[in-house]
Design an enzyme around this catalytic site. Sequence first.
Site, short mmCIF file in Angstrom:
data_model
loop_
_atom_site.label_atom_id
_atom_site.label_comp_id
_atom_site.label_asym_id
_atom_site.label_seq_id
_atom_site.Cartn_x
_atom_site.Cartn_y
_atom_site.Cartn_z
N HIS A 115 73.55 45.53 34.88
CA HIS A 115 74.43 46.50 34.30
C HIS A 115 75.22 46.96 35.58
O HIS A 115 75.49 46.52 36.46
CB HIS A 115 73.39 47.69 33.74
CG HIS A 115 72.56 47.01 32.73
ND1 HIS A 115 72.68 46.47 31.62
CD2 HIS A 115 71.01 46.70 33.04
CE1 HIS A 115 71.62 45.92 30.84
NE2 HIS A 115 70.62 46.10 31.87
N GLU A 152 68.48 52.49 35.06
CA GLU A 152 68.18 50.90 35.11
C GLU A 152 69.42 50.41 36.36
O GLU A 152 69.08 49.91 37.39
CB GLU A 152 68.22 50.09 34.19
CG GLU A 152 67.96 48.51 34.50
CD GLU A 152 67.98 47.65 33.26
OE1 GLU A 152 67.82 46.41 33.31
OE2 GLU A 152 68.24 48.23 32.20
N HIS A 207 66.54 43.34 37.17
CA HIS A 207 66.62 44.39 35.90
C HIS A 207 65.24 45.02 35.75
O HIS A 207 64.23 44.83 36.81
CB HIS A 207 66.73 43.45 34.46
CG HIS A 207 67.88 42.90 34.33
ND1 HIS A 207 68.85 43.75 33.46
CD2 HIS A 207 68.51 41.77 34.45
CE1 HIS A 207 70.05 42.76 33.56
NE2 HIS A 207 69.92 41.82 34.02
N GLU A 289 62.43 41.10 35.42
CA GLU A 289 62.22 42.68 34.78
C GLU A 289 61.01 43.25 35.77
O GLU A 289 59.95 42.62 35.46
CB GLU A 289 61.82 42.51 33.28
CG GLU A 289 62.93 42.08 32.18
CD GLU A 289 64.23 42.80 31.88
OE1 GLU A 289 64.09 43.88 32.38
OE2 GLU A 289 65.00 42.45 31.06
#
Length: 325
Positions: A115, A152, A207, A289
């Site tokens: 992101h 995030e 992430h 993640e």
Amino acid sequence: MPYDHRKTTPRTATPTPARRSALTRALALAGCCAVLAGCGASQASPESGKAQETRQESATQSRPPAAAQSRPPAASGGQPGDSPRATPQPSRSPLPATQGGRPLAGRTVVIDPGHNSGNFRHSREINQKVNIGTTRKECDTTGTSTDAGYTEASFTLDVSHRLRDLLTARGAKVVLTHDADRAWGPCIDERARIGNAARADAVVSVHADGSAVGHRGFHVILPARVSGGSADTAKIVGPSRDLGEDIVDRFARATGTSPANYLGSGTGLDVRDDLGGLNLSTVPKVFVECGNMRDPKDAQLLTSATWRQKAAQGLADGIATYLKG
């Protein structure tokens, strides 16, 4: 002259004239010298002669050669007889990059911070669809956040910086897909192209998940076997799994956390075919993640700088294990 035990017949003495001429005396003296010299030579045995030669040879060998006996020339600016200055020795060449604690020298790793903190201000741009090979999907998303508002995107960039430093210290060439140096993005297809163009030995997309409360732990997403359009993961499925398994092992050790309790059956691995960053990759690549931002207990870890350093360490160790085979 040596003593002789043999008996000899005495000779009759011949009267000697009272006076001799000078020439006669000189000749007689010369004869005596010759006799004495001959006697001296006859006393030296072969063994004693060899011993003398040996002593002479030994003395000759122990004596330094003439060049060594001569005084070295005075150093520049010195006077004759001064001690010569020591000649500087060349410094030892540095160790090759593959030694001396740089085991990843010659390797290229691409880190993809998930992101972008500016994405939420550019909803129109990030919602545009891009081709991911098998279908079309949004360029990017804003990502998730903790209940307290820690995003995030902030988390992924922080961990990526820490990971970059650890890998660089081990000799790897590190490329970031972005470094908060752009207003939004990059899109998921561009992120894949960056890794491909770098011919990376490994790509890791960092992430954090946004699942339900009670869902805890980390997991690694692997590319599925995809073939369609511009996507063909046949060559990277195996290497990507190896990379993912090494990261699961090392991440758990470094952070003390367990694989996700809500998917992967406790393996910490998940396989997906809907992520453009994996579908379009031509080099080994995984998504990690690191935890679930929506769970308070995981969020407490993710917001800790100390824990984020451990997370980066686990990622670095996993990547290094994979690259060293």
